[in-house]
Design a protein around this motif. Structure first.
Motif, PDB file in Angstrom:
ATOM      1  N   PHE A   1      -5.038  14.962   0.842  1.00 25.42           N
ATOM      2  CA  PHE A   1      -4.233  14.070   0.004  1.00 25.42           C
ATOM      3  C   PHE A   1      -4.295  14.541  -1.447  1.00 25.42           C
ATOM      4  O   PHE A   1      -5.262  15.166  -1.855  1.00 25.42           O
ATOM      5  N   PRO A   2      -3.272  14.191  -2.245  1.00 23.85           N
ATOM      6  CA  PRO A   2      -3.407  14.428  -3.682  1.00 23.85           C
ATOM      7  C   PRO A   2      -4.584  13.609  -4.220  1.00 23.85           C
ATOM      8  O   PRO A   2      -4.856  12.510  -3.727  1.00 23.85           O
TER       9      PRO A   2
ATOM     10  N   LEU B   1      -4.086   9.937  -5.038  1.00 20.54           N
ATOM     11  CA  LEU B   1      -4.059   9.041  -3.882  1.00 20.54           C
ATOM     12  C   LEU B   1      -5.486   8.722  -3.429  1.00 20.54           C
ATOM     13  O   LEU B   1      -5.809   7.594  -3.059  1.00 20.54           O
TER      14      LEU B   1
ATOM     15  N   LEU C   1       2.701   9.203  -6.467  1.00 24.29           N
ATOM     16  CA  LEU C   1       3.231  10.563  -6.318  1.00 24.29           C
ATOM     17  C   LEU C   1       4.506  10.757  -7.128  1.00 24.29           C
ATOM     18  O   LEU C   1       4.730  11.814  -7.715  1.00 24.29           O
TER      19      LEU C   1
ATOM     20  N   TYR D   1       1.158   4.163  -3.134  1.00 23.89           N
ATOM     21  CA  TYR D   1       0.849   5.594  -3.161  1.00 23.89           C
ATOM     22  C   TYR D   1       2.099   6.437  -3.352  1.00 23.89           C
ATOM     23  O   TYR D   1       2.067   7.498  -3.980  1.00 23.89           O
ATOM     24  N   ARG D   2       3.248   5.921  -2.849  1.00 25.77           N
ATOM     25  CA  ARG D   2       4.502   6.636  -3.112  1.00 25.77           C
ATOM     26  C   ARG D   2       4.793   6.607  -4.619  1.00 25.77           C
ATOM     27  O   ARG D   2       5.272   7.586  -5.192  1.00 25.77           O
TER      28      ARG D   2
ATOM     29  N   VAL E   1      -2.461  15.321  -9.250  1.00 20.86           N
ATOM     30  CA  VAL E   1      -1.374  15.705  -8.350  1.00 20.86           C
ATOM     31  C   VAL E   1      -1.816  16.784  -7.372  1.00 20.86           C
ATOM     32  O   VAL E   1      -1.138  17.066  -6.400  1.00 20.86           O
TER      33      VAL E   1
ATOM     34  N   PHE F   1     -10.114   8.612   7.640  1.00 17.52           N
ATOM     35  CA  PHE F   1      -9.586   8.585   6.276  1.00 17.52           C
ATOM     36  C   PHE F   1     -10.276   9.620   5.383  1.00 17.52           C
ATOM     37  O   PHE F   1      -9.629  10.243   4.550  1.00 17.52           O
TER      38      PHE F   1
ATOM     39  N   TRP G   1       0.834  -1.214   0.000  1.00 21.06           N
ATOM     40  CA  TRP G   1       0.000   0.000   0.000  1.00 21.06           C
ATOM     41  C   TRP G   1       0.865   1.259   0.000  1.00 21.06           C
ATOM     42  O   TRP G   1       0.652   2.172  -0.793  1.00 21.06           O
ATOM     43  N   ILE G   2       1.816   1.273   0.933  1.00 23.38           N
ATOM     44  CA  ILE G   2       2.653   2.469   1.070  1.00 23.38           C
ATOM     45  C   ILE G   2       3.452   2.690  -0.204  1.00 23.38           C
ATOM     46  O   ILE G   2       3.544   3.808  -0.715  1.00 23.38           O
TER      47      ILE G   2
ATOM     48  N   TYR H   1      -6.953   6.225  -5.717  1.00 20.70           N
ATOM     49  CA  TYR H   1      -6.381   4.909  -5.390  1.00 20.70           C
ATOM     50  C   TYR H   1      -7.076   4.298  -4.171  1.00 20.70           C
ATOM     51  O   TYR H   1      -7.502   3.137  -4.193  1.00 20.70           O
ATOM     52  N   ILE H   2      -7.236   5.087  -3.091  1.00 17.46           N
ATOM     53  CA  ILE H   2      -7.862   4.562  -1.873  1.00 17.46           C
ATOM     54  C   ILE H   2      -9.315   4.162  -2.156  1.00 17.46           C
ATOM     55  O   ILE H   2      -9.783   3.112  -1.742  1.00 17.46           O
TER      56      ILE H   2
END
Lengths: 404, 321
Positions: free
Chosen positions: B221-222, B225, B122, B118-119, B161, B214, B114-115, B228-229
């Motif tokens: 958040f961008p 992201l 970006l 999202y990285r 973005v 959340f 997950w981390i 994505y979530i």
């Protein structure tokens, strides 16, 4: 456990957002004016440094308080004033300012602030006569606007005034290069524009008629354009380096073909090119984001030699005379995003030495007198003796404190 | 530490960034679609982990009354009694086929994914000069998407973005709400019913706190992201529905979806819960398991008591000597 997971996720996300969405700056190279160095620091303040005393002039800075965020371009000096631009962002939500400051006292000559635009101001600015030229990204307040603009402003004191502006097809991060009355600007969409920036009433009704010709590069052009005797040199993010003959191009030649008959060429150097190409004695020195340096023949574009250093090269190296025994030789001082400024021979690319900054350097080093000045990415200005490469001093460009 | 950095870059970040970029090229230069398709692919690839995690959680839920009984049995005891409690607990886990860290394992495996994802989002759509310059070192040489950099960040009229808070109406409000709602739904489906008041309270708190938290964070958040979530939650709900045996989804006192059998089972379970004495709720199938487990517990308890007697006897003999 899910709570812990969520907390860790949010912490990582927030940290990533801060780093990835906010410009860091530190690319501004120092320039010399009246024996003083002017440079944009990492906080987005334009500051003045006295090389004779090794001190930062704490009474001279713009803005006086909090900086603009990040300044990427070097200041441009015209007469008694200095011009530059800075901005900060979170994502595409930006606050930028183009400013004009008196060299005498560091105060704005355009009123309380310069021209404020909700955009990214990344590239180098330029001046033709009384016109200040600035490339921008899309403007935040104009959602239906273009992806970038070339702004022309009056340099004169008073309130900041726009002469004209031309819509571009992408973010103009390359900055502006000028030759005569022509300005060259490139975009992340890969288009290079040649624009007549002369004061001429013919263009008043339709500023876009100032566009003399355009050229579509294979990929995005992010780095600056070098102008040299009727030719322009630049690299793109498709690993190409171009030489275009500006005198033989016209409005109808807006395609991606280089005309070898007119001395133009395109060479693949195998890496993204951001730094401005350097030209000397028939050799074009091109630096890549993979740390490679390529010496290309100015006439044909063929490679003479290549070498590499550790880290990315985002700003142009500096050519200087290096001491060798009792004589001197030409060398390149190459800033590394990893750390240090590396010395490379212009003859064959052999490594000759290093100026140890121990910090990443993303700005072009300045040679002034017998010293080399490097604006390190941590915000320090370090200087070294050119002949022995030993460090002679260091000052924090934020508060003027001495550093190692 | 450097080796972890290299592993993180080469095993997680670069493959993800290149996959996103490749999908961008294949999906008509649309980064929004690239994110959605990649999210689906990632979640599908992790189905075995999700299945395992769901099974483990169900089993764990099933033995909760027995665990509580063990805790009650040894309440206030110290020393050997505590060790005996651990032995009994472990025996219970073994019998029920539950790994104490079985529920956490899949989650821990998923975390870096997950981390990293999202990285990767970006970093693939950099909005700063530094980000764009750094992207050069992250692409594989063969990736045809390299020439398309920088990628178009517009999707359905929003800049991926840009921060959600800066997006145009109605997206700036809709995205946090959608993220919160989808997370609530997913949370609702993964929370097992329980008769333990404390557990029920914790579940209720989790059910509301996570989505609200959340949803609120999504505001900053961008947008990429947030997309994505959102889609990760939606795909998660679909997967959970099938992995969980098409159980009906209960919202606002009504049941949605589910098969006839699962609805009937659920109705029977609810009726059993209503009739059973407090703290004794379990399904008929679980009752069989209960009997077996109780038997094991009894045996283990006897073994434990015998061991305790032997140890006491040994100590007494030593003292006499």
């Amino acid at each position: 456990m899910p709570v812990l997971f969520a907390i860790i996720f949010v912490i990582f996300a927030s940290a990533a957002c801060m780093n990835d969405l906010t410009p860091q700056g530190g690319w501004s190279a120092p320039v010399v004016q009246d024996d003083m160095l002017l440079v944009g620091n990492r906080d987005g303040n334009l500051v003045r440094f006295d090389p004779s005393t090794g001190n930062l002039d704490l009474d001279w800075r713009y803005p006086r308080e909090d900086g603009l965020g990040a300044i990427y371009g070097s200041p441009v000096i015209v007469g008694d004033n200095v011009y530059d631009a800075g901005y900060t962002c979170r994502g595409d939500n930006c606050d930028g300012e183009i400013f004009a400051v008196s060299l005498a006292d560091g105060f704005s000559i355009w009123g309380p602030t310069g021209l404020e635009l909700n955009t990214k101001l990344v590239g180098q600015i330029a001046v033709i006569g009384t016109t200040l030229l600035v490339g921008t990204s899309a403007l935040g307040e104009e959602n239906d606007g273009a992806d970038g603009y070339l702004y022309a402003l009056y340099t004169a004191p008073g309130s900041p005034r726009v002469k004209w502006r031309i819509a571009l097809d992408g973010n103009a991060w390359s900055g502006v290069a000028v030759e005569g009355s022509t300005a060259y600007v490139a975009t992340l969409a890969g288009t290079v524009y040649a624009i007549n920036a002369a004061d001429d009433e013919r263009f008043d009704s339709d500023p876009s008629s100032r566009i003399q010709w355009t050229f579509a590069a294979d990929s995005a052009v992010a780095g600056p354009i070098q102008v040299e005797s009727g030719n322009i040199f630049f690299g793109d993010l498709g690993s190409n380096v171009y030489k275009l003959n500006t005198t033989s191009r016209s409005a109808s030649s807006s395609d991606s073909d280089v005309n070898t008959g007119n001395g133009e060429w395109k060479t693949d150097v195998g890496t993204w090119v951001w730094a401005k190409p350097l030209i000397e004695n028939g050799v074009v020195f091109v630096s890549g984001l993979d740390g490679s340096i390529h010496a290309l023949d100015e006439i044909t574009g063929s490679e003479r030699w290549s070498t590499s250093i550790e880290g990315q090269i985002v700003s142009a190296p500096t050519l200087f005379n290096r001491k060798r025994g009792d004589t001197r030789e030409r060398a390149l001082a190459v800033p590394s995003s990893e750390k240090n400024v590396w010395v490379v021979s212009v003859i064959d690319g052999q490594p000759l030495g290093v100026f140890l900054t121990d910090e990443p350097v993303k700005s072009t080093p300045l040679i002034y007198g017998d010293k080399l000045y490097a604006h390190a990415l941590n915000g320090d200005l370090k200087w070294f003796t050119v002949d022995d490469t030993n460090q002679r001093g260091c000052v924090d460009l934020k508060d003027g404190g001495l550093c190692d | 530490m450097e080796i972890f950095g290299i592993l993180w870059l080469e095993v997680i970040m670069r493959p993800m960034i290149n996959s996103l970029a490749l999908l961008y090229k294949l999906l008509f230069n649309n980064f929004g679609l690239s994110i959605i398709v990649f999210t689906i692919l990632i979640r599908l690839a992790m189905i075995p982990l999700t299945v395992r995690q769901t099974r483990q959680m169900k089993k764990m839920q099933g033995i909760q009354p027995k665990l509580k009984a063990i805790q009650e049995k040894y309440k206030g005891e110290k020393g050997d009694a505590r060790r005996a409690m651990s032995t009994e607990t472990m025996a219970l886990y073994k019998t029920a086929g539950v790994s104490p860290i079985g529920c956490l394992g899949p989650m821990i495996v998923q975390m870096p994914i997950w981390i990293g994802f999202y990285r990767a989002i970006l970093r693939t759509m950099p909005s700063t000069p530094e980000g764009l310059a750094n992207l050069s070192g992250l692409f594989y040489g063969w990736n045809p998407a390299i020439s398309s950099v920088p990628f178009d960040s517009q999707f359905l009229g929003i800049s991926l973005v840009d921060l959600v808070s800066a997006a145009a109406v109605p997206w700036n409000y809709a995205l946090p709400l959608l993220v919160g709602a989808s997370m609530f739904l997913q949370q609702k489906m993964t929370t097992n019913p329980t008769s333990d008041p404390r557990q029920r309270q914790t579940n209720q708190m989790m059910l509301w706190m996570m989505p609200i938290m959340f949803g609120a964070f999504t505001w900053q958040f961008p947008a990429g992201l947030a997309v994505y979530i959102l889609f990760s939650n939606i795909v998660g709900v679909v997967i959970q529905y099938y992995v969980g045996g098409k159980q009906p989804i209960e919202l606002f006192g009504r049941s949605f979806l589910g098969t006839e059998t699962s609805r009937a089972e659920r109705a029977a379970q609810v009726a059993a819960e209503a009739n059973a004495p407090k703290g004794q709720t379990s399904s008929p199938k679980e009752s069989d398991d209960d009997d077996k487990s109780t038997e094991v517990l009894r045996k283990d308890g006897r073994r434990s008591n015998r061991n305790r007697s032997r140890r006491t006897a040994r100590r007494t003999r030593r003292r006499r000597h």
